[in-house]
Design a protein around this motif. Sequence first.
Motif: not given
Length: 164
Positions: A14-29
């Motif tokens: 997870s150090a490289r992480g997932l893209p912020s746009v994905l994290m933002e959208e999935f935070g609303k899922a």
Amino acid sequence: MKVGVVSDTHLSSSARGLPSVLMEEFGKADIILHLGDWVSMEIYDLLAQLAPVEGIAGNNDGAEIIRRLGERKIITLEGVRIGMIHGHAPYSRRGTDGNALLAFEGEEVDCILFGHSHQPLLRKEDGILLFNPGSPTDKRREKQYSFGLLDIEAGKVSARHIFF
């Protein structure tokens, strides 16, 4: 119900992480569905901080991920039966979408979610919604990275890609 759909993250930590746009959208899922090639269970843990996670293993996932998640499943969300498969098997000679259809042949599903090709796809065949979200981290020959969202309402499912 809002469902985040992702495949082929191919991240070893997870150090490289997932893209912020994905994290933002999935935070609303309400739930996140991962279609394999996680490579590391750290990605599961990262997504689970956002919403409940369901998933299956892909051809680049190790024994732990296969044992924990399995390689194929059908889940029901608000009355919609969703088949989940990575897409590399069973081999159909008809591409990844053909493989996904073959994996659920003879079973009642409303939607089949799959990955493997890293190529976004959205179409209906014989009344079944076929959806490949593409990849948010490894676009290969695609112009953009992508992931997907499903909206489920009153027993009906619709899908869309988020390109970035």
